[in-house]
Design an enzyme around this catalytic site. Sequence first.
Site, PDB file in Angstrom:
ATOM      1  N   SER A  29     -91.579 -38.730 -29.817  1.00  0.00           N
ATOM      2  CA  SER A  29     -90.573 -39.196 -30.775  1.00  0.00           C
ATOM      3  C   SER A  29     -91.063 -40.313 -31.687  1.00  0.00           C
ATOM      4  O   SER A  29     -90.760 -40.308 -32.884  1.00  0.00           O
ATOM      5  CB  SER A  29     -89.304 -39.634 -30.037  1.00  0.00           C
TER       6      SER A  29
ATOM      7  N   LYS B 184     -79.458 -38.715 -19.854  1.00  0.00           N
ATOM      8  CA  LYS B 184     -78.577 -38.053 -20.813  1.00  0.00           C
ATOM      9  C   LYS B 184     -77.109 -38.041 -20.369  1.00  0.00           C
ATOM     10  O   LYS B 184     -76.208 -38.194 -21.190  1.00  0.00           O
ATOM     11  CB  LYS B 184     -79.056 -36.631 -21.095  1.00  0.00           C
TER      12      LYS B 184
ATOM     13  N   ASN C 137     -78.185 -37.094 -26.193  1.00  0.00           N
ATOM     14  CA  ASN C 137     -79.593 -37.454 -26.404  1.00  0.00           C
ATOM     15  C   ASN C 137     -79.764 -38.414 -27.579  1.00  0.00           C
ATOM     16  O   ASN C 137     -80.881 -38.841 -27.863  1.00  0.00           O
ATOM     17  CB  ASN C 137     -80.449 -36.209 -26.612  1.00  0.00           C
TER      18      ASN C 137
ATOM     19  N   ASP D  81     -79.854 -31.375 -29.286  1.00  0.00           N
ATOM     20  CA  ASP D  81     -80.785 -30.383 -28.744  1.00  0.00           C
ATOM     21  C   ASP D  81     -80.419 -28.970 -29.183  1.00  0.00           C
ATOM     22  O   ASP D  81     -81.290 -28.187 -29.577  1.00  0.00           O
ATOM     23  CB  ASP D  81     -80.809 -30.446 -27.215  1.00  0.00           C
TER      24      ASP D  81
ATOM     25  N   GLY E 182     -80.113 -29.076 -17.636  1.00  0.00           N
ATOM     26  CA  GLY E 182     -79.552 -29.892 -18.705  1.00  0.00           C
ATOM     27  C   GLY E 182     -79.878 -29.390 -20.100  1.00  0.00           C
ATOM     28  O   GLY E 182     -79.009 -29.315 -20.965  1.00  0.00           O
ATOM     29  N   ALA E 183     -81.141 -29.019 -20.331  1.00  0.00           N
ATOM     30  CA  ALA E 183     -81.526 -28.521 -21.651  1.00  0.00           C
ATOM     31  C   ALA E 183     -80.843 -27.189 -21.938  1.00  0.00           C
ATOM     32  O   ALA E 183     -80.484 -26.902 -23.082  1.00  0.00           O
ATOM     33  CB  ALA E 183     -83.035 -28.379 -21.734  1.00  0.00           C
TER      34      ALA E 183
ATOM     35  N   ARG F 242     -82.291 -19.267 -10.985  1.00  0.00           N
ATOM     36  CA  ARG F 242     -82.623 -19.008  -9.582  1.00  0.00           C
ATOM     37  C   ARG F 242     -81.427 -19.254  -8.671  1.00  0.00           C
ATOM     38  O   ARG F 242     -81.150 -18.487  -7.755  1.00  0.00           O
ATOM     39  CB  ARG F 242     -83.789 -19.893  -9.151  1.00  0.00           C
ATOM     40  N   THR F 243     -80.734 -20.362  -8.907  1.00  0.00           N
ATOM     41  CA  THR F 243     -79.523 -20.661  -8.147  1.00  0.00           C
ATOM     42  C   THR F 243     -78.340 -20.116  -8.933  1.00  0.00           C
ATOM     43  O   THR F 243     -77.954 -20.681  -9.963  1.00  0.00           O
ATOM     44  CB  THR F 243     -79.370 -22.175  -7.916  1.00  0.00           C
TER      45      THR F 243
ATOM     46  N   ILE G  90     -88.585 -23.438 -25.093  1.00  0.00           N
ATOM     47  CA  ILE G  90     -88.345 -24.813 -25.535  1.00  0.00           C
ATOM     48  C   ILE G  90     -89.434 -25.769 -25.058  1.00  0.00           C
ATOM     49  O   ILE G  90     -89.483 -26.922 -25.481  1.00  0.00           O
ATOM     50  CB  ILE G  90     -86.953 -25.325 -25.102  1.00  0.00           C
TER      51      ILE G  90
ATOM     52  N   TYR H  93     -93.008 -27.449 -25.119  1.00  0.00           N
ATOM     53  CA  TYR H  93     -94.015 -27.625 -26.158  1.00  0.00           C
ATOM     54  C   TYR H  93     -95.313 -28.233 -25.624  1.00  0.00           C
ATOM     55  O   TYR H  93     -96.229 -28.544 -26.402  1.00  0.00           O
ATOM     56  CB  TYR H  93     -93.484 -28.464 -27.326  1.00  0.00           C
TER      57      TYR H  93
END
Length: 288
Positions: A32, A81, A102, A118, A144-145, A165-166, A230, A232
């Site tokens: 950032s 967040k 965020n 986001d 979260g994302a 998965r869960t 997402i 990077y």
Amino acid sequence: MADAKAELAALFPQGQPILAAVTGWPLAYTRSPILHNYWCAAYGIDGLYLRLPLAPERFETGVHALQALGFAGLNVTIPHKEAAYSLAGRHTHQARRAGAVNTLVFSPDGTILGDCTDGTGYLDSLDQAGITLPRKTLVLGAGGASRAVCAALLDAGCDLAIANRTRSRAQSLVEALGGGTVLEWQEWPEALASFGHLTNTTSLGMAGQETHDWAATLALASSDLVVSDIVYMPLETPLLAAARARGLQGVDGLGMLINQARPGFAAWFGHEPQVDDTLRARLIETID
């Protein structure tokens, strides 16, 4: 606090610049400061964007201290967040949909606005890559994302399925967002052929994390599937490498990183920044 303000002012004898920062714990991988300080220089803005790690137990105190020192606002990353959402007195629609913040904007009246950029940053990255929405989309992950991305996709009109998965986490996300369906984790590779867009929001393929046999999975996909990740770091994840080998269109996570930063910069520094190739190249140099 008055002494702290005087010490801060002494660092800038020509006048204090507009100050903003990113905080998280830890902050080893944040890019950032590169983004915001590049834009400040590009637009001739007397501004400075700092990297300020805050441990969870110091987060609230630290935010209020920075507000009192005259900072314009903060970016907030893991693990703060949700705490930032609770701290903000006002929230944007995107923040309420994501259930997290965020971006914090400190208002002159002392209130704090919480935003989540986001999801919109993700959609902007698709738009810049020439991806047209809505389309039938499968999202991997319910963390979260994922919530911000899924909310943005739903609000854009996508027919959305979520695999995690869960299963209970995916189900909770669908219920919280009021839309989408749950696809069993074991079943999504076989179901991939029915989707036009695959989005990975998990850590699969992130540097140091476990991976997946993407080549075998993408062999089951339609030839016009669009793939986005997402992550990077690395810029070309194993998923994107497999998509390229299969001849599929892929979108990396760098566009989301850049675009999620734009609303905060506009709010703090008073200028709507643009994405350019020079900035992207500068960021890539720090990743590869």
